[in-house]
Design an enzyme around this catalytic site. Structure first.
Site: not given
Ligand code: IMP
Length: 200
Positions: A13, A16, A73-74, A157-159, A184-185
């Site tokens: 990505n 990202k 991972d998040s 995403g969930y923002d 968080h990041r």
């Molecule tokens: P992964 O870390 O690529 O497996 O994806 C983690 C998922 O968590 C993302 O696709 C989002 O759906 C959600 N997510 C993680 N960080 C955020 C953020 O900063 N904002 C909104 N959604 C998040």
């Protein structure tokens, strides 16, 4: 840290990777995306555990590139759903669902939950793998709550449904300047930056 050490980000990505690179400004590193990441990382992210996924991604990138590598991972943890969707956040509802569909499904599940019970947090776990196999893990969290309705166009995403503690608007409304100070990041990456500056 040596000037221009190369960090390979284990992600396909580009957005990202750019975001993670910004958090390392001032750490004298060059950040690059893992070439052919989708194929190289295939099957790596199989665990229901942020740390295991972050470590597996960073290790794979370090093995393939021979450079210092970063995996992240998040996810979003909602307390009244016992921490779901958590590490499965990217696949919540179904792997092919859109972000809007995921947000709508989450709001539906919480439709009878009052404001004070809508607590949630974003979690980010970052792993740094050295070419010699050593791995270091850093975690950042951002507390908040799930909004009653989706709002705002910023972020991803969930923002649009997450209201961070201390604010009354969603990350989608607040925008990236605020989000990137308290997310968080941002918190996990501040620890990564300190580590890189003093240890690598
Ligand atoms: P992964 O870390 O690529 O497996 O994806 C983690 C998922 O968590 C993302 O696709 C989002 O759906 C959600 N997510 C993680 N960080 C955020 C953020 O900063 N904002 C909104 N959604 C998040």
């Amino acid at each position: 840290m040596k000037e221009n050490d190369l960090i390979v980000v284990a992600s396909s990505n580009e957005g990202k990777v750019k975001e993670l690179a910004k958090f390392l400004n001032g750490a004298a590193v060059r950040v690059t995306i893992l070439p052919n990441a989708e194929a190289v990382l295939e099957g790596v992210e199989g665990e229901v555990d942020y740390e295991a996924n972050a470590v597996a991604k960073a290790r794979r990138a370090a093995e393939v590139s021979g450079n210092l590598s970063l995996g992240e991972d998040s996810g979003l943890e909602v307390d009244c759903l016992r921490g779901a969707p958590g590490p499965l956040s990217a696949r919540f509802v179904s792997p092919s669902a859109s972000p809007d569909e995921r947000n709508e499904a989450l709001l539906q599940r919480l439709r009878n939950v009052p404001r004070d019970k809508r607590t949630a947090r974003f979690v980010s776990v970052v792993a740094i793998a050295e070419a010699n196999g050593e791995v270091h893990v850093f975690r950042g969290e951002c507390e908040g709550r799930i909004a009653l309705d989706a709002a705002g166009e910023h972020g991803f995403g969930y923002d649009p449904i997450f209201i961070p503690q201390g604010y009354d608007r969603t990350f989608g409304e607040l925008g990236l300047d605020i989000k990137n100070k308290i997310s968080h990041r941002a918190r996990a990456m501040a620890k990564v930056k300190d580590y890189l500056i003093s240890n690598v």
